[in-house]
Design a protein around this motif. Structure first.
Motif, PDB file in Angstrom:
ATOM      1  N   GLY A   6       0.705  -1.171  -0.057  1.00  0.00           N
ATOM      2  CA  GLY A   6      -0.091   0.155  -0.168  1.00  0.00           C
ATOM      3  C   GLY A   6       0.723   1.235   0.129  1.00  0.00           C
ATOM      4  O   GLY A   6       0.099   2.299  -0.196  1.00  0.00           O
ATOM      5  N   GLN A   7       2.117   1.216   0.475  1.00  0.00           N
ATOM      6  CA  GLN A   7       3.079   2.474   0.494  1.00  0.00           C
ATOM      7  C   GLN A   7       3.264   2.704  -1.383  1.00  0.00           C
ATOM      8  O   GLN A   7       3.417   1.930  -2.088  1.00  0.00           O
ATOM      9  N   ASP A   8       3.780   3.830  -1.323  1.00  0.00           N
ATOM     10  CA  ASP A   8       4.287   4.387  -2.566  1.00  0.00           C
ATOM     11  C   ASP A   8       5.921   4.336  -2.578  1.00  0.00           C
ATOM     12  O   ASP A   8       6.442   4.731  -1.337  1.00  0.00           O
ATOM     13  N   VAL A   9       6.500   4.071  -3.595  1.00  0.00           N
ATOM     14  CA  VAL A   9       8.127   3.901  -3.766  1.00  0.00           C
ATOM     15  C   VAL A   9       8.601   4.860  -4.853  1.00  0.00           C
ATOM     16  O   VAL A   9       7.779   4.824  -5.977  1.00  0.00           O
ATOM     17  N   ALA A  10       9.449   5.372  -4.760  1.00  0.00           N
ATOM     18  CA  ALA A  10      10.208   6.000  -6.021  1.00  0.00           C
ATOM     19  C   ALA A  10      11.673   5.302  -6.329  1.00  0.00           C
ATOM     20  O   ALA A  10      12.534   5.418  -5.267  1.00  0.00           O
ATOM     21  N   LEU A  11      12.028   4.948  -7.311  1.00  0.00           N
ATOM     22  CA  LEU A  11      13.210   4.319  -7.464  1.00  0.00           C
ATOM     23  C   LEU A  11      14.018   5.249  -8.353  1.00  0.00           C
ATOM     24  O   LEU A  11      13.143   5.713  -9.740  1.00  0.00           O
ATOM     25  N   ARG A  12      15.254   5.636  -8.387  1.00  0.00           N
ATOM     26  CA  ARG A  12      15.949   6.530  -9.186  1.00  0.00           C
ATOM     27  C   ARG A  12      17.140   5.844 -10.168  1.00  0.00           C
ATOM     28  O   ARG A  12      17.847   5.008  -9.682  1.00  0.00           O
ATOM     29  N   CYS A  13      17.290   6.619 -11.204  1.00  0.00           N
ATOM     30  CA  CYS A  13      18.202   6.193 -12.154  1.00  0.00           C
ATOM     31  C   CYS A  13      18.958   7.094 -12.691  1.00  0.00           C
ATOM     32  O   CYS A  13      18.535   7.971 -13.271  1.00  0.00           O
ATOM     33  N   ASP A  14      20.288   7.113 -12.314  1.00  0.00           N
ATOM     34  CA  ASP A  14      21.319   8.228 -13.162  1.00  0.00           C
ATOM     35  C   ASP A  14      22.117   7.579 -14.293  1.00  0.00           C
ATOM     36  O   ASP A  14      22.850   6.422 -14.150  1.00  0.00           O
ATOM     37  N   PRO A  15      21.639   7.824 -15.423  1.00  0.00           N
ATOM     38  CA  PRO A  15      22.156   6.955 -16.691  1.00  0.00           C
ATOM     39  C   PRO A  15      23.801   7.701 -17.046  1.00  0.00           C
ATOM     40  O   PRO A  15      24.333   8.557 -16.306  1.00  0.00           O
ATOM     41  N   SER A  65      16.280   9.625 -14.222  1.00  0.00           N
ATOM     42  CA  SER A  65      14.719   9.050 -14.345  1.00  0.00           C
ATOM     43  C   SER A  65      14.458   8.536 -13.042  1.00  0.00           C
ATOM     44  O   SER A  65      15.262   8.037 -12.329  1.00  0.00           O
ATOM     45  N   THR A  66      12.831   8.601 -12.916  1.00  0.00           N
ATOM     46  CA  THR A  66      12.395   8.032 -11.475  1.00  0.00           C
ATOM     47  C   THR A  66      11.340   7.147 -11.976  1.00  0.00           C
ATOM     48  O   THR A  66      10.562   7.507 -12.916  1.00  0.00           O
ATOM     49  N   LEU A  67      11.380   5.819 -11.347  1.00  0.00           N
ATOM     50  CA  LEU A  67      10.022   4.948 -11.407  1.00  0.00           C
ATOM     51  C   LEU A  67       9.338   4.874 -10.184  1.00  0.00           C
ATOM     52  O   LEU A  67      10.045   4.847  -9.060  1.00  0.00           O
ATOM     53  N   LYS A  68       8.233   5.225 -10.304  1.00  0.00           N
ATOM     54  CA  LYS A  68       7.460   5.159  -8.870  1.00  0.00           C
ATOM     55  C   LYS A  68       6.475   4.325  -9.003  1.00  0.00           C
ATOM     56  O   LYS A  68       5.474   4.151 -10.095  1.00  0.00           O
ATOM     57  N   ILE A  69       6.224   3.711  -8.123  1.00  0.00           N
ATOM     58  CA  ILE A  69       5.012   2.668  -7.906  1.00  0.00           C
ATOM     59  C   ILE A  69       4.155   3.135  -6.775  1.00  0.00           C
ATOM     60  O   ILE A  69       4.573   3.322  -5.589  1.00  0.00           O
ATOM     61  N   GLN A  70       2.887   3.364  -7.286  1.00  0.00           N
ATOM     62  CA  GLN A  70       1.784   3.678  -6.071  1.00  0.00           C
ATOM     63  C   GLN A  70       1.149   2.466  -5.452  1.00  0.00           C
ATOM     64  O   GLN A  70       0.961   1.352  -6.195  1.00  0.00           O
ATOM     65  N   THR A 102      11.387  -5.195  -2.260  1.00  0.00           N
ATOM     66  CA  THR A 102      10.344  -6.333  -1.509  1.00  0.00           C
ATOM     67  C   THR A 102       9.233  -5.490  -0.731  1.00  0.00           C
ATOM     68  O   THR A 102       9.357  -4.645  -0.050  1.00  0.00           O
ATOM     69  N   VAL A 103       8.053  -6.169  -1.194  1.00  0.00           N
ATOM     70  CA  VAL A 103       6.943  -5.783  -0.563  1.00  0.00           C
ATOM     71  C   VAL A 103       6.330  -6.735   0.288  1.00  0.00           C
ATOM     72  O   VAL A 103       6.069  -7.842   0.092  1.00  0.00           O
ATOM     73  N   THR A 104       6.211  -6.275   1.764  1.00  0.00           N
ATOM     74  CA  THR A 104       5.840  -6.923   2.697  1.00  0.00           C
ATOM     75  C   THR A 104       4.291  -6.795   2.988  1.00  0.00           C
ATOM     76  O   THR A 104       3.724  -5.816   2.699  1.00  0.00           O
TER      77      THR A 104
END
Lengths: 116, 113
Positions: B16-25, B75-80, B111-113
């Motif tokens: 249920g939490q939101d996450v943001a993953l970052r990428c520096d190319p 770039s940022t990949l966000k998962i809600q 990892t989503v718990t």
């Protein structure tokens, strides 16, 4: 759509010996690249070798070589003089070169273990 | 120069939490790709950018997934509203241009718990 098939889930080889990893693919494209990537337990994906479909000559990079059979849509990787550091997952991948969006299509991978 | 970097390397989220993953190319690389890799599987394409333009998002599994690259670099990949099935390693790759070799980052293990 393209598909890449790696039917061997895992293989084991004695250090210093030779091993061949198999890959087949399906595509209606005529222009494409094929790759073998290595992913050690640290998970950083590293390019091992690349083959352009228009080239008849098989690619070679030091101990790594491929057997590219375009008509049969087969692309195997041969590792000579296997070393302990070759232990990793190996992925075969396809890249279409016509049009934009050069996304890679990967096989499921094969786990290679090199035994001392 | 430096390779592709990703942060965080590991992320644990409650369902249920939101996450943001970052990428520096790699600096100067025009194309940027996100892939999702489930345990024991090959990476699967999620989305693709050419500079700041998101040209293909056909691999995003649901509308909970969103990616951006506003200035054509990071770039940022966000998962809600994360779900357990979102647990995977998220790989970022960049290339000089279309149809060039892709260089991968180390990935973010979610990892989503």
């Amino acid at each position: 759509a393209q598909t890449v098939t790696q039917s061997q889930p895992e293989m084991s080889v004695q250090e210093a010996e030779t091993v061949t990893l198999s890959c087949t693919y399906d595509t209606s494209e005529n222009n494409y690249y094929l790759f073998w990537y290595k992913q050690p337990p640290s998970r950083q994906m590293i390019l091992v070798i690349r083959q352009e479909a228009y080239k008849q000559q098989n690619a070679t990079e030091n101990r790594f070589s491929v057997n590219f059979q375009k008509a049969a849509k087969s692309f195997s990787l041969k590792i000579s003089d296997s070393q302990l550091g070759d232990t990793a997952m190996y992925f075969c991948a396809f890249l279409r070169t016509t049009g934009a969006n050069s996304k890679l299509t990967f096989g499921k991978g094969i786990t290679l273990s090199v035994r001392p | 120069g430096a390779g592709v970097s990703q942060s965080p390397r590991y992320k644990v989220a409650k369902r249920g939490q939101d996450v943001a993953l970052r990428c520096d190319p790699i600096s100067g690389h025009v194309s940027l790709f996100w892939y999702q890799q489930a345990l024991g599987q090959g990476p699967e394409f999620l989305t693709y950018f050419q500079n700041e333009a998101q040209l293909d998002k056909s691999g995003l599994p649901s509308d909970r997934f969103f990616a951006e690259r506003p200035e054509g670099s990071v770039s940022t990949l966000k998962i809600q509203r994360t779900q357990q099935e979102d647990s995977a390693v998220y790989l970022c790759a960049s290339s000089l241009a279309d149809n060039y070799e892709q260089y991968f980052g180390p990935g973010t293990r979610l990892t989503v718990t």
